[in-house]
Design an enzyme around this catalytic site. Sequence first.
Site, PDB file in Angstrom:
ATOM      1  N   ARG A 237     -60.405 -16.841 164.457  1.00  0.00           N
ATOM      2  CA  ARG A 237     -60.658 -18.408 164.608  1.00  0.00           C
ATOM      3  C   ARG A 237     -60.719 -18.874 163.327  1.00  0.00           C
ATOM      4  NH1 ARG A 237     -63.017 -21.209 168.738  1.00  0.00           N
ATOM      5  NH2 ARG A 237     -63.224 -19.122 169.983  1.00  0.00           N
TER       6      ARG A 237
ATOM      7  N   THR B 128     -60.440 -25.504 161.763  1.00  0.00           N
ATOM      8  CA  THR B 128     -60.013 -26.364 162.924  1.00  0.00           C
ATOM      9  C   THR B 128     -60.508 -25.439 164.174  1.00  0.00           C
ATOM     10  OG1 THR B 128     -58.401 -24.453 163.328  1.00  0.00           O
ATOM     11  CG2 THR B 128     -57.583 -26.544 161.874  1.00  0.00           C
TER      12      THR B 128
ATOM     13  N   ASP C 188     -71.498  -7.749 172.861  1.00  0.00           N
ATOM     14  CA  ASP C 188     -70.108  -7.867 172.197  1.00  0.00           C
ATOM     15  C   ASP C 188     -69.507  -6.338 172.244  1.00  0.00           C
ATOM     16  OD1 ASP C 188     -68.265  -7.364 169.945  1.00  0.00           O
ATOM     17  OD2 ASP C 188     -69.172  -9.119 169.203  1.00  0.00           O
TER      18      ASP C 188
ATOM     19  N   ASP D 235     -68.275  -4.753 169.130  1.00  0.00           N
ATOM     20  CA  ASP D 235     -69.158  -3.913 168.352  1.00  0.00           C
ATOM     21  C   ASP D 235     -69.870  -2.382 169.098  1.00  0.00           C
ATOM     22  OD1 ASP D 235     -69.511  -5.262 166.123  1.00  0.00           O
ATOM     23  OD2 ASP D 235     -71.120  -6.683 166.899  1.00  0.00           O
TER      24      ASP D 235
END
Length: 366
Positions: free
Chosen positions: A261, A265, A357, A360
């Site tokens: 990401r 932006t 997650d 992870d």
Amino acid sequence: MRIAIGADHAGFSMKEDLKGYIEGLGHFAEDVGTFSGEKSVDYPDWCMKACEKITSGKSDCGILICGTGIGMSIAANKVNGIYAALCKDEFTARVSREHNGSNVLALGARTTEPALARNIAKAWLEANPEGGRHLVRRQKVADMEDRAGGADAETGSRGRIVVLEHPLIQHKLSIVRDKNTSVKDFRDLVQEISGLMVYEIFRNLPLEEIDVQTPVCSTKGFSLAGKKLAVVPVLRAGLGMVEGILRLIPNAKVGHIGLYRDPDTLLPVDYYCKLPNDIGERDVFVVDPMLATGGSAAAAISHIKRLGGLRISLVSLIAAPEGVEKVASEHPEVDIFAAALDSRLNEHGYIVPGLGDAGDRLFGTK
Ligand code: RB5
């Protein structure tokens, strides 16, 4: 034609009668049972056996008989690709083929005389689906079926959201949700669930008949009719699903796509992408265990499309409504398969209840 014919105990005698009759008309009757009128049985069981013959291409159409024909027709119409018509006269039987393209004739042994049933079957078997306005209408019916969903990756339908509710998938998913599950068990179970999901997704892969020589004699068998597949994990968590899928489909090619990401932006940018050269000829399965905001999945799919991918599906263990919405709005033709559709995202972007997650937990990085 090869006609799958099935009945419950109430329809058994009529099945026996019609079997001989339709063979006399030059057809092959594939009797899926039941094989006695004495024992009370459940019509959906015999209905399903006949429908599977039709959806797998082993039979061209089917005839199903119970006491009234109602149970058989209701059950058969639950199966993707089956269009069952309960008929009590020759006119309806003929028109159900010509106009509605019925591929199953349902009959009631307690409501229709045997001689009339033979005439109905004959009229139905002699009729063929017509084109023109009837084709347009049948296509609209098929579109309704697609929108209603179902784990049938081979009907040509696209844009479905399918939750795979097989008990084994649900059982294993609950273990991976548990925060006390070890990294090793988590990793193994994600592979297993991914394999089970693919098993469900591919339940109607096309088959072709082959000759097989057993140690005893020669016989007919089936072989997968050469579909070209590609699995594309979204790095890194998607990697955890690949082995489980390849165990079932060892000939699938594997592409990889990595996205991050952009901090300014906030848009996903791909930092790595390597796909099979013939991606446009393959059915592409993008795999990512968690469909959370849908940002990465939607971006990965856009990128694969830019590189020529045409038939793309997304496979996630757990999906959030927000992610489904995002992918469905940007890629309405993409099928989304998930083992669970959870309730929402929390303020940190985690799926609730989710499993934390996935990256992870797969790689032990937390
Ligand atoms: C069995 O008694 C009967 O209920 C069944 O054959 C059928 O009519 C159901 O629709």
